[in-house]
Design a protein around this motif. Sequence first.
Motif, mmCIF file in Angstrom:
data_model
loop_
_atom_site.group_PDB
_atom_site.id
_atom_site.type_symbol
_atom_site.label_atom_id
_atom_site.label_comp_id
_atom_site.label_asym_id
_atom_site.label_seq_id
_atom_site.Cartn_x
_atom_site.Cartn_y
_atom_site.Cartn_z
ATOM 1 N N ARG A 424 0.831 -1.207 0.000
ATOM 2 C CA ARG A 424 0.000 0.000 0.000
ATOM 3 C C ARG A 424 0.866 1.258 0.000
ATOM 4 N NH1 ARG A 424 -5.298 1.163 1.443
ATOM 5 N NH2 ARG A 424 -5.653 3.253 2.274
ATOM 6 N N GLN A 425 1.895 1.266 0.850
ATOM 7 C CA GLN A 425 2.784 2.420 0.907
ATOM 8 C C GLN A 425 3.574 2.563 -0.388
ATOM 9 O OE1 GLN A 425 2.964 4.698 3.146
ATOM 10 N NE2 GLN A 425 2.035 3.877 4.981
ATOM 11 N N ASP A 426 4.039 1.452 -0.923
ATOM 12 C CA ASP A 426 4.816 1.491 -2.159
ATOM 13 C C ASP A 426 3.971 2.001 -3.326
ATOM 14 O OD1 ASP A 426 7.132 0.856 -3.854
ATOM 15 O OD2 ASP A 426 5.859 -0.731 -4.638
ATOM 16 N N ALA A 427 2.717 1.528 -3.400
ATOM 17 C CA ALA A 427 1.842 1.949 -4.496
ATOM 18 C C ALA A 427 1.512 3.432 -4.402
ATOM 19 C CB ALA A 427 0.562 1.117 -4.488
ATOM 20 N N GLY A 428 1.378 3.925 -3.177
ATOM 21 C CA GLY A 428 1.018 5.331 -3.010
ATOM 22 C C GLY A 428 2.187 6.289 -3.122
ATOM 23 N N ALA A 429 3.419 5.755 -3.095
ATOM 24 C CA ALA A 429 4.594 6.628 -3.087
ATOM 25 C C ALA A 429 4.690 7.464 -4.355
ATOM 26 C CB ALA A 429 5.859 5.791 -2.902
ATOM 27 N N LYS A 430 4.461 6.841 -5.500
ATOM 28 C CA LYS A 430 4.592 7.558 -6.767
ATOM 29 C C LYS A 430 3.529 8.639 -6.899
ATOM 30 C CE LYS A 430 5.317 6.697 -11.693
ATOM 31 N NZ LYS A 430 5.382 5.658 -12.755
ATOM 32 N N ASP A 431 2.300 8.313 -6.526
ATOM 33 C CA ASP A 431 1.232 9.311 -6.593
ATOM 34 C C ASP A 431 1.508 10.472 -5.654
ATOM 35 O OD1 ASP A 431 -0.137 7.853 -8.484
ATOM 36 O OD2 ASP A 431 -1.373 6.791 -7.019
ATOM 37 N N LEU A 432 2.018 10.154 -4.460
ATOM 38 C CA LEU A 432 2.329 11.214 -3.502
ATOM 39 C C LEU A 432 3.427 12.120 -4.043
ATOM 40 C CD1 LEU A 432 1.961 12.508 -0.737
ATOM 41 C CD2 LEU A 432 3.584 10.838 0.193
ATOM 42 N N ARG A 433 4.436 11.516 -4.687
ATOM 43 C CA ARG A 433 5.522 12.301 -5.258
ATOM 44 C C ARG A 433 4.985 13.269 -6.310
ATOM 45 N NH1 ARG A 433 8.262 9.065 -9.029
ATOM 46 N NH2 ARG A 433 8.455 7.581 -7.308
ATOM 47 N N GLU A 434 4.101 12.780 -7.183
ATOM 48 C CA GLU A 434 3.560 13.637 -8.232
ATOM 49 C C GLU A 434 2.651 14.711 -7.658
ATOM 50 O OE1 GLU A 434 1.667 11.275 -11.183
ATOM 51 O OE2 GLU A 434 3.531 10.404 -11.943
ATOM 52 N N THR A 435 1.848 14.346 -6.656
ATOM 53 C CA THR A 435 0.941 15.324 -6.047
ATOM 54 C C THR A 435 1.710 16.482 -5.424
ATOM 55 O OG1 THR A 435 -0.743 13.639 -5.599
ATOM 56 C CG2 THR A 435 -0.838 15.658 -4.293
ATOM 57 N N ILE A 436 2.751 16.156 -4.658
ATOM 58 C CA ILE A 436 3.543 17.200 -4.003
ATOM 59 C C ILE A 436 4.260 18.057 -5.037
ATOM 60 C CG2 ILE A 436 5.491 17.631 -2.465
ATOM 61 C CD1 ILE A 436 4.710 15.143 -0.906
ATOM 62 N N ALA A 437 4.796 17.408 -6.077
ATOM 63 C CA ALA A 437 5.512 18.158 -7.115
ATOM 64 C C ALA A 437 4.565 19.101 -7.849
ATOM 65 C CB ALA A 437 6.167 17.190 -8.094
ATOM 66 N N HIS A 438 3.350 18.612 -8.169
ATOM 67 C CA HIS A 438 2.385 19.455 -8.864
ATOM 68 C C HIS A 438 1.952 20.631 -7.987
ATOM 69 C CE1 HIS A 438 1.039 16.016 -11.773
ATOM 70 N NE2 HIS A 438 2.276 16.411 -11.967
ATOM 71 N N ALA A 439 1.677 20.351 -6.715
ATOM 72 C CA ALA A 439 1.252 21.421 -5.812
ATOM 73 C C ALA A 439 2.338 22.484 -5.694
ATOM 74 C CB ALA A 439 0.917 20.847 -4.438
ATOM 75 N N SER A 440 3.593 22.044 -5.583
ATOM 76 C CA SER A 440 4.700 22.996 -5.483
ATOM 77 C C SER A 440 4.783 23.865 -6.737
ATOM 78 C CB SER A 440 6.013 22.228 -5.283
ATOM 79 O OG SER A 440 7.119 23.103 -5.330
ATOM 80 N N LEU A 441 4.649 23.232 -7.910
ATOM 81 C CA LEU A 441 4.745 23.982 -9.165
ATOM 82 C C LEU A 441 3.584 24.954 -9.322
ATOM 83 C CD1 LEU A 441 5.873 24.545 -11.981
ATOM 84 C CD2 LEU A 441 4.602 22.553 -12.809
ATOM 85 N N TYR A 442 2.358 24.465 -9.136
ATOM 86 C CA TYR A 442 1.185 25.314 -9.369
ATOM 87 C C TYR A 442 1.140 26.481 -8.392
ATOM 88 C CZ TYR A 442 -0.398 21.372 -12.216
ATOM 89 O OH TYR A 442 -0.483 20.383 -13.148
#
Length: 601
Positions: A424-442
């Motif tokens: 569960r943690q491994d599967a969510g890691a990639k999505d979390l990485r993209e979410t944080i990166a997108h939030a930082s950029l936007y």
Amino acid sequence: MEYLHQREQLDPGGLNDWDIMKKSPEAKNIAVRRLSNAVSGKNVTIALHAARAAVSIGLLMPGHSRWRGAGSLFLGGTTCLLQARHRYGTDGSDQVATLVQGATGLARLSRSPQTQDALLWYVAMQANLSYAASGWVKLMGERWRDASALPGVMRTRTYGSEGVYRLTRRYPQTSKYVQHGVLAMECLFPLVYVAGGRLTRPFLAAAGSFHVANGFIMGLGRFMTAFPSLHPMVAYTTAPATHPAVAGRDDRAVRAAAVLLAAGVAAAAAVAVQRRGVVLEGWPASRKVVTRHGNELMYETGGREESDAPVLVFCAGLTSTSEHFSWITERFAHDSEHAVVSYARAGYAGSVRRSTAPYGLEESVDDLEDLVRAVVPRHRKVVLVGHSLGGELIRRAAARLGDRVAGLVYLDPAHPAELQRSQRQDAGAKDLRETIAHASLYLRLGTGILMSRPDWLDKLPKAYRDKVFAQYTDARLWTAGKREWEAVEREFRAFEGDIDPIAAPGLIIAAQQTVDQDPEQLLLYNELSRAHRNHGERGGIKVVEGSDHDSLLTDAMHAHKAAELMARFLGTALTEAEGTAAERAEDRAEEKKAQREGAGQ
């Protein structure tokens, strides 16, 4: 017609059972709830859908009567009216249909050509925004860039197609071209307004083909009719002003939209500057300490400074704020002998990262150690309290601080092996990485003004809400979180062996949903607990019923339960630990005395 065919879903227990639907976010507004209540009866709802079907058939008939405008407004209005009534099944196609029906309905009823042109321009601009925003958001996603998105979607039960999936695997290069072609069409859609309208037909043909393919392959039939309804307005507005079909077209809506956009950008910048000021200012009692890395940490203190009881030092989680602990810190600051210290890591709130070296978690551990040594009097011990990632940081800091640590309290903590052992943690890691990166950029682009206020925020004590919201809409928090998460992934995936023994007693307070949804997480917590000297005594693992990873802190009931468990731990395990330490000291003294006497004899 779908709703009429599936009218049994309006019955109790159905997908559109109003007793369930009225609890949806749309129905929280009292006006919306009252309107929806008026049409919530099964017979009334069916009658509305029958009327919608009849009006829709009428609109398919030839003619240019003004009644067509009334019919379009009726369809758009009833879609909005039934939105809360039909929470399931409403999506982008319904939103586009409502937009087109509302704008064209008003245009048909208007007698002013200028008003009609303004409304048609409005729909055309919405079409451009729809495609361009969708394309650029896709471009930010790694799956679209590496061409794994289409095969991934085709494998799903909801939208997938086994045949198409096999084709994407058989012809990967063609699949890549198709996906990148869709990206190019969407991202570059506004180019329909260049070259005197000569690009209009190619772009509309590509977009229309895209929706037809979605309709047949993914089952999105209503997308196939809804989105192409935007295209006539695009064609109308892209035609050169000299074309006979658009003679006299009023294009002032474009200039008005540009002025409004400029005003919106200015307002967004002003709000961002104001919120940044609130974030950096901190609280009236905030102070700063400079660490060995040159980082400036902002912190706050409270509670009994003259007491000898251990000081509680709180370390927040990833993309979290020190104010998340407010229910717990206020409880101990006002109703105990303990002093409390809460701080923001470098990059969060008013804390500033000055270090120019590549970031690793050890930097934050160094900062925490320096904070404790600088802020907590030497004669007082500390109890380190960490939530999520903060739990891993306090575990590492405890080894540095040695006998200054009286105990550790983990609140649903991270474990250094979780990305390797928890699916569960491994599967969510990639999505979390993209979410944080997108939030930082936007947010760096100034979109914080568009960020909605999350529900959990209004569960915090009232005095903290505005400050926390200012932090969450500020890019600094997400940029720091991005930096930390990259380090977490790098270090957690490289972790080997077991957790080193920890001399101080420890208490793990777990959220029920965390351990229920991921049994592996409970095993990891057991390992962390066994690393502590007091394993199996007064510490160990406690579960707060009904809580999840965030509500363990933000929900008053769950946070108070966690504070109660902490108070018991502080009152028993730590007292016992001090007693045991005193006994060991007495034993050592007796042993030395016996040795001296033996030597004398």
